[in-house]
Scaffold this active site. Structure first.
Site, mmCIF file in Angstrom:
data_model
loop_
_atom_site.group_PDB
_atom_site.id
_atom_site.type_symbol
_atom_site.label_atom_id
_atom_site.label_comp_id
_atom_site.label_asym_id
_atom_site.label_seq_id
_atom_site.Cartn_x
_atom_site.Cartn_y
_atom_site.Cartn_z
ATOM 1 N N ARG A 205 45.191 -0.639 18.623
ATOM 2 C CA ARG A 205 44.782 -0.994 19.979
ATOM 3 C C ARG A 205 43.484 -0.258 20.291
ATOM 4 N NH1 ARG A 205 50.412 -0.087 20.249
ATOM 5 N NH2 ARG A 205 51.603 -1.951 20.849
ATOM 6 N N LYS A 230 51.477 3.019 22.436
ATOM 7 C CA LYS A 230 52.126 2.375 23.567
ATOM 8 C C LYS A 230 53.603 2.758 23.603
ATOM 9 C CE LYS A 230 52.386 -2.139 25.844
ATOM 10 N NZ LYS A 230 52.014 -3.561 25.735
ATOM 11 N N HIS A 336 40.671 -6.534 21.458
ATOM 12 C CA HIS A 336 42.087 -6.671 21.104
ATOM 13 C C HIS A 336 42.317 -7.867 20.179
ATOM 14 C CE1 HIS A 336 46.147 -5.231 21.777
ATOM 15 N NE2 HIS A 336 46.564 -6.474 21.882
ATOM 16 N N ARG A 339 42.996 -6.942 16.618
ATOM 17 C CA ARG A 339 44.391 -6.582 16.306
ATOM 18 C C ARG A 339 45.225 -7.843 16.052
ATOM 19 N NH1 ARG A 339 48.709 -2.748 17.301
ATOM 20 N NH2 ARG A 339 50.401 -3.670 18.537
ATOM 21 N N HIS A 362 55.492 -2.622 17.130
ATOM 22 C CA HIS A 362 56.269 -3.413 18.086
ATOM 23 C C HIS A 362 57.727 -2.959 18.080
ATOM 24 C CE1 HIS A 362 53.272 -7.022 17.834
ATOM 25 N NE2 HIS A 362 52.875 -6.090 18.666
ATOM 26 N N TYR A 371 52.839 -14.359 16.161
ATOM 27 C CA TYR A 371 51.770 -14.650 15.207
ATOM 28 C C TYR A 371 52.141 -15.753 14.228
ATOM 29 C CZ TYR A 371 49.914 -10.404 17.188
ATOM 30 O OH TYR A 371 49.444 -9.461 18.070
#
Length: 395
Positions: A205, A230, A336, A339, A362, A371
Site C-alpha cells: 500500500r 492495515k 494503489h 498493488r 488480506h 482479482y
C-alpha cells in the site's frame, strides 16, 4: 468567516489552533512562527500556546480581527477526549485524522457537544446525502460520529431517524497490464520510481511503502516486512531481486545524508509507541532510518526535537500521475492500482490465491477473490461469437 478574520481556538495540550483565510502573505506570516504545524486534512495551523506566541500572533496580524471558535474551549475538550479514545484503542493515525475531522465539522455545524444527540446527527448526515457525497464518505462520517459519541463523549447514540446507510457499489479494481506498468515505471525517476516499483513488485500500500525502515529489507531472504500495516498487522512479502542494485545505491545516499545529520547533532526519526523512552538512542540508529526520507527536518511539537520524516506520499502520487499522463494511459489509475496489478499478474502467472492473500495481508480470502474477476482472459476466458464469424473487417 470574514476575509479579515482569523480564528484562534485551544487545540491539543499546549497548542493553539489558528484558522485564517488563504493568502500568500498570511501563509508567509504563519510560517515565520517557531513550532508551527500545518494539519492538511483539517485545514488549520497549530502553534505553541504561550504568551510569546499569542503576542506574536497579535503583532503579525495587527489589522485582522480575531474571533474565537464558536465551540470555544468545550470543542477543544471534546476533540481531546475523542483523540484519547482513539489512541487508547491504537487505531491508525489516518483514522484519528478522519474521525476528529468529522467530529469537528459536526460541532462547527451544530454547536457545543452538550445537549446534542440523534436529531442533530441525523440532520448533519442528511445534509451530506443532499450534497451527493459518495457512499464511502457518508459511511465514514456515520461511523466517525458513532465512535466519537460512544467512546469520546460516553453517550451511545440510539436509532437515528431519517438517515439511510448508503450501500457501497461493487466496483472492480482498475488494473494496468504489464506493458502499461512498464511504460509508467520507465517514465519515472529517482526515489519515486523505486517506490512505485515496490508498490508493484511487492504489493505494498502507499503508506506501507513510505514508512519502510532500513531494517525492514532482507536481501538474504528476498523479502521485506511490513510493520503495522492495515489493521495493525505485520506481514512478509516478496522483495524484487531486480531492485537490489538500485536500492543499495539509493541507501548509500540515504546513509550519507544520515551521517551528515549526525555530525550536525540531528539524525533522529520518529519511533513507534514508547520505544523512544525505552531506547533513547534508537532514533539515531541506521536500522530505524526511513528508506525514503524527506528532504528537510521538522520540529516535534511535544519533545521539541528536530527529526526527519519519511518522504510525503504526495510526492509519489504526483510523480505517478505525471508518468501515467505522459504514457498516454487513460485509465483512472493511481498508486494503489500498482498493488491491484501485482495481485492480478500473480494470478495470471498461476500463483494460488492463498499465497497472494498472504502477500497482500488480506484477513478474508473473499477480498482477494476480487482479482479473479479482472484477469486478462477476455470476459472470463470466453471467446466472443463475433470472432468466429470474422466480423472484424471494415463495414
Amino acid at each position: 468567516m470574514d476575509q479579515s478574520t482569523i480564528r484562534v481556538e485551544p487545540g491539543e495540550a499546549g497548542r493553539l489552533i489558528v484558522r485564517l483565510p488563504y493568502s500568500p502573505e498570511g501563509v508567509a506570516k504563519i510560517k515565520s512562527m517557531a513550532g508551527r504545524r500545518w494539519h492538511g486534512p483539517e485545514k488549520y495551523w497549530s502553534v505553541p500556546d504561550d504568551q510569546e506566541t499569542r503576542a506574536l500572533l497579535s503583532s503579525l496580524f495587527p489589522d485582522d480581527r480575531t474571533e474565537p471558535h464558536p465551540g470555544g474551549r468545550g470543542t477543544a475538550g471534546t476533540l481531546d477526549r475523542v483523540r484519547a479514545a482513539i489512541r487508547a484503542r491504537r487505531l491508525s493515525p489516518c483514522t484519528e485524522t478522519a474521525y476528529v475531522g468529522w467530529m469537528r465539522r459536526f460541532l462547527d455545524a451544530a454547536g457545543p457537544a452538550e445537549g446534542l444527540g440523534e436529531a442533530e446527527v441525523g440532520s448533519f448526515l442528511s445534509g451530506l446525502t443532499a450534497g451527493h457525497v459518495s457512499a464511502s464518505t457518508q459511511n465514514q462520517a456515520f461511523n466517525a460520529l458513532l465512535f466519537c459519541f460512544e467512546h469520546g463523549l460516553g453517550r451511545k447514540l440510539e436509532r437515528i431517524e431519517g438517515v439511510v446507510r448508503a450501500k457501497r457499489p461493487e466496483r472492480l479494481p482498475v488494473v494496468l497490464n504489464k506493458d502499461e506498468v512498464r511504460k509508467v515505471l520507465g517514465l519515472m525517476k529517482g526515489a519515486p520510481r523505486l517506490m512505485a516499483t515496490l508498490l508493484y513488485g511487492s504489493g505494498l500500500r502507499l503508506m506501507e511503502c513510505c514508512r519502510l525502515r532500513v531494517k525492514d529489507l532482507d536481501w538474504g531472504m528476498h523479502q521485506l516486512v511490513v510493520r503495522s500495516g492495515k489493521g495493525g498487522k505485520d506481514r512478509y512479502t516478496t522483495l524484487p531481486s531486480g531492485l537490489r542494485e538500485p536500492l543499495e545505491a539509493h541507501l548509500k545516499e540515504v546513509q550519507r545524508l544520515h551521517q551528515d545529520d549526525l555530525v550536525k547533532g540531528l539524525g533522529r526519526v520518529e519511533l513507534p509507541d514508547a520505544l523512544a523512552r525505552k531506547y533513547p538512542n534508537a532514533a539515531k540508529e541506521w536500522g530505524w532510518q526511513w528508506v525514503f526520507p524527506a528532504t528537510s527536518h521538522y520540529t516535534d511539537g511535544e519533545s521539541g526535537l528536530q527529526r526527519r520524516h519519511h518522504l510525503h506520499e504526495s510526492v509519489l502520487q504526483r510523480a505517478f500521475r505525471e508518468a501515467r499522463m505522459s504514457a498516454g494511459i487513460v485509465k483512472p489509475a493511481g498508486c494503489h492500482t500498482l498493488r491491484h496489478s501485482f495481485a492480478t499478474h500473480l494470478m495470471e502467472d498461476g500463483y494460488d490465491i492463498r499465497t497472494i492473500q498472504e502477500l497482500l495481508g488480506h484477513a478474508d480470502i473473499n477480498t482477494t477473490m476480487i482479482y479473479t474477476h479482472v484477469l486478462n482472459r477476455g470476459g472470463r476466458g470466453v471467446q466472443s461469437p463475433a470472432d468466429r464469424l470474422g466480423l472484424g473487417g471494415p463495414p
